[in-house]
Design a protein around this motif. Sequence first.
Motif, mmCIF file in Angstrom:
data_model
loop_
_atom_site.group_PDB
_atom_site.id
_atom_site.type_symbol
_atom_site.label_atom_id
_atom_site.label_comp_id
_atom_site.label_asym_id
_atom_site.label_seq_id
_atom_site.Cartn_x
_atom_site.Cartn_y
_atom_site.Cartn_z
ATOM 1 N N VAL A 51 0.705 -1.236 0.138
ATOM 2 C CA VAL A 51 -0.029 -0.074 -0.033
ATOM 3 C C VAL A 51 0.976 1.298 -0.072
ATOM 4 O O VAL A 51 0.274 2.335 -0.269
ATOM 5 C CB VAL A 51 -1.069 0.054 1.197
ATOM 6 C CG1 VAL A 51 -2.036 -1.027 1.122
ATOM 7 C CG2 VAL A 51 -0.310 -0.067 2.392
ATOM 8 N N GLY A 52 2.157 1.037 0.412
ATOM 9 C CA GLY A 52 2.975 2.121 0.523
ATOM 10 C C GLY A 52 3.755 2.425 -0.792
ATOM 11 O O GLY A 52 4.755 3.312 -0.675
ATOM 12 N N GLN A 53 3.412 1.770 -1.817
ATOM 13 C CA GLN A 53 4.062 1.648 -3.126
ATOM 14 C C GLN A 53 4.080 3.159 -3.736
ATOM 15 O O GLN A 53 3.137 3.985 -3.651
ATOM 16 C CB GLN A 53 3.603 1.005 -4.163
ATOM 17 C CG GLN A 53 3.900 -0.474 -3.939
ATOM 18 C CD GLN A 53 5.572 -0.844 -4.048
ATOM 19 O OE1 GLN A 53 5.988 -0.633 -5.279
ATOM 20 N NE2 GLN A 53 6.069 -1.397 -3.056
ATOM 21 N N THR A 54 5.110 3.550 -4.406
ATOM 22 C CA THR A 54 4.978 4.835 -4.737
ATOM 23 C C THR A 54 4.374 4.953 -6.231
ATOM 24 O O THR A 54 3.854 6.086 -6.685
ATOM 25 C CB THR A 54 6.599 5.703 -5.237
ATOM 26 O OG1 THR A 54 7.389 4.585 -6.021
ATOM 27 C CG2 THR A 54 7.540 5.787 -4.031
ATOM 28 N N TYR A 55 4.235 4.102 -6.729
ATOM 29 C CA TYR A 55 3.170 3.744 -7.986
ATOM 30 C C TYR A 55 1.970 3.554 -7.269
ATOM 31 O O TYR A 55 1.814 2.442 -6.737
ATOM 32 C CB TYR A 55 3.615 2.564 -8.853
ATOM 33 C CG TYR A 55 2.968 2.721 -10.199
ATOM 34 C CD1 TYR A 55 3.391 3.343 -11.156
ATOM 35 C CD2 TYR A 55 1.861 1.774 -10.173
ATOM 36 C CE1 TYR A 55 2.553 3.332 -12.475
ATOM 37 C CE2 TYR A 55 0.999 1.889 -11.432
ATOM 38 C CZ TYR A 55 1.503 2.677 -12.644
ATOM 39 O OH TYR A 55 1.047 2.638 -13.635
ATOM 40 N N GLU A 56 0.939 4.173 -7.447
ATOM 41 C CA GLU A 56 -0.059 4.346 -6.686
ATOM 42 C C GLU A 56 -1.521 3.594 -7.327
ATOM 43 O O GLU A 56 -2.430 3.257 -6.731
ATOM 44 C CB GLU A 56 -0.652 5.886 -6.191
ATOM 45 C CG GLU A 56 0.466 6.279 -5.100
ATOM 46 C CD GLU A 56 -0.110 7.551 -4.821
ATOM 47 O OE1 GLU A 56 -0.887 8.247 -5.202
ATOM 48 O OE2 GLU A 56 0.525 8.273 -3.774
ATOM 49 N N ASN A 57 -1.257 3.385 -8.575
ATOM 50 C CA ASN A 57 -2.583 2.826 -9.239
ATOM 51 C C ASN A 57 -2.561 1.384 -9.277
ATOM 52 O O ASN A 57 -2.168 0.581 -10.430
ATOM 53 C CB ASN A 57 -2.608 3.511 -10.911
ATOM 54 C CG ASN A 57 -4.134 3.148 -11.551
ATOM 55 O OD1 ASN A 57 -4.929 2.792 -10.515
ATOM 56 N ND2 ASN A 57 -3.905 3.237 -12.729
ATOM 57 N N LEU A 58 -2.909 1.115 -8.033
ATOM 58 C CA LEU A 58 -2.840 -0.652 -7.874
ATOM 59 C C LEU A 58 -4.279 -1.074 -7.600
ATOM 60 O O LEU A 58 -5.081 -0.412 -6.815
ATOM 61 C CB LEU A 58 -1.923 -0.822 -6.525
ATOM 62 C CG LEU A 58 -0.496 -0.334 -6.705
ATOM 63 C CD1 LEU A 58 0.062 -0.465 -5.333
ATOM 64 C CD2 LEU A 58 0.150 -0.737 -7.797
ATOM 65 N N GLU A 59 -4.455 -2.232 -7.701
ATOM 66 C CA GLU A 59 -5.519 -3.062 -7.267
ATOM 67 C C GLU A 59 -4.876 -4.231 -6.512
ATOM 68 O O GLU A 59 -4.287 -4.927 -7.132
ATOM 69 C CB GLU A 59 -6.392 -3.539 -8.593
ATOM 70 C CG GLU A 59 -7.458 -4.633 -7.957
ATOM 71 C CD GLU A 59 -8.124 -5.190 -9.337
ATOM 72 O OE1 GLU A 59 -9.327 -5.266 -9.337
ATOM 73 O OE2 GLU A 59 -7.527 -5.766 -10.192
ATOM 74 N N ILE A 60 -5.022 -4.050 -5.345
ATOM 75 C CA ILE A 60 -4.567 -5.165 -4.510
ATOM 76 C C ILE A 60 -5.561 -6.137 -3.799
ATOM 77 O O ILE A 60 -6.383 -5.730 -3.092
ATOM 78 C CB ILE A 60 -3.876 -4.209 -3.127
ATOM 79 C CG1 ILE A 60 -2.949 -3.279 -3.407
ATOM 80 C CG2 ILE A 60 -3.355 -5.253 -2.162
ATOM 81 C CD1 ILE A 60 -2.695 -2.253 -2.393
ATOM 82 N N ILE A 61 -5.202 -7.388 -4.444
ATOM 83 C CA ILE A 61 -6.256 -8.557 -3.953
ATOM 84 C C ILE A 61 -5.653 -9.433 -2.976
ATOM 85 O O ILE A 61 -4.680 -10.319 -3.386
ATOM 86 C CB ILE A 61 -6.544 -9.393 -5.206
ATOM 87 C CG1 ILE A 61 -6.880 -8.416 -6.486
ATOM 88 C CG2 ILE A 61 -7.500 -10.265 -5.123
ATOM 89 C CD1 ILE A 61 -7.312 -8.782 -7.928
ATOM 90 N N LEU A 62 -5.935 -9.427 -2.067
ATOM 91 C CA LEU A 62 -5.605 -10.364 -0.825
ATOM 92 C C LEU A 62 -6.521 -11.440 -0.809
ATOM 93 O O LEU A 62 -7.905 -11.272 -0.689
ATOM 94 C CB LEU A 62 -5.697 -9.671 0.680
ATOM 95 C CG LEU A 62 -5.034 -8.223 0.670
ATOM 96 C CD1 LEU A 62 -4.965 -7.581 2.022
ATOM 97 C CD2 LEU A 62 -3.511 -8.564 0.252
ATOM 98 N N VAL A 63 -6.081 -12.594 -1.117
ATOM 99 C CA VAL A 63 -6.883 -13.930 -1.125
ATOM 100 C C VAL A 63 -6.644 -14.784 0.141
ATOM 101 O O VAL A 63 -5.702 -15.276 0.338
ATOM 102 C CB VAL A 63 -6.526 -14.732 -2.198
ATOM 103 C CG1 VAL A 63 -7.385 -15.894 -2.291
ATOM 104 C CG2 VAL A 63 -6.763 -13.959 -3.578
ATOM 105 N N ASP A 64 -7.604 -14.434 1.029
ATOM 106 C CA ASP A 64 -7.446 -15.369 2.453
ATOM 107 C C ASP A 64 -7.751 -16.724 2.194
ATOM 108 O O ASP A 64 -9.305 -17.034 1.993
ATOM 109 C CB ASP A 64 -8.647 -14.660 3.587
ATOM 110 C CG ASP A 64 -8.513 -15.609 4.662
ATOM 111 O OD1 ASP A 64 -7.557 -16.482 5.014
ATOM 112 O OD2 ASP A 64 -9.518 -15.410 5.330
#
Length: 334
Positions: free
Chosen positions: A27-40
């Motif tokens: 979440v702290g990446q300098t490249y901000e256009n992210l879709e972060i998919i956490l698969v529990d």
Amino acid sequence: MNNPKISVIVPVYKVEAYLPKCIKSIVGQTYENLEIILVDDGSPDGCGAICDEYAAKDDRITIIHQQNAGVSAARNAGLDAATGDYIGFVDSDDWIEPDMYEYLMQAVLTNDADIASCAFFRDRDSNALVCEQIDAVVTGTEAISMLIREKRIIEVLWNKLYRAELWKELRFPVGKRYEDAAVFHVFLDRAPKIIFLPQVKYHYVIRGEGFMQTASFREALMRWLVLAERREYLQTRYPQLQPYLDAGVMGTAMGIWSSAWDGRKGLTPTDRRLLAQVAEHSRRHYDVAVRYGRYGITGRIRLWLTKWPYLWAFGLSKLIRRIYLLKHPEEGQV
């Protein structure tokens, strides 16, 4: 496309102590256009709650809660949900440098590449080993040679950024170990251009003794089967690499023989049938493996033993490996 979206897929299972650092690094990446998919993946500890906590703070995070089905199924679920122009993977006990995705994306866009790959740290306690520090722009065909013949690249997914189209109709085999190796050659073969970058941006964290040190007989056998499938896939496309493919498959047989001694009391008829199949392959390709592999005298003896699927050969292979590791303990490190 000035600001493409990256879908970052993180399979999560029993990493409660490591997960917050992993998520924070994404979440702290300098490249901000992210879709972060956490698969529990049905984690029995507090991982699911940690995922939910971070999702409540950052609307770029998507959570998938599913019954435990293994890392392949978790990654597949992430791929099915991904909407990004590019795909990245991070293992949930690892972490990444703040500018990793900016570094990779800049290289992809500047070079019109399909895959960008950076060097990585192999972190064990306070020790860090730099791996895959390469500076090159290559074709997929050249990358396959780097993997099979030159052995310059390692079959890991997480230090890379992929054009999403490479994963169209490509998924991980569910229920198998060595899932990275099962698909690695496929996307290399599909990629017209790949860029390897020398800066270290990914931290692969080794917990405990490391998987390869404790691989069981069936895990070692699965590795052989995965490489045998790779051989079938590549041999018609790259006939010039045929002897290296044969040698690579045979090289994994040494681990099978050593671990078979430990599991000798539990060998099933299916195990024995597969051992006979491995031994037949070794008898046919021993000379090729010796010629095209990189083996000293100890390795050649252990290769020769894989021709014989019997207890005496398993025990002798195990003994020789133990003696070798006493003299070369670094060879047992992951």
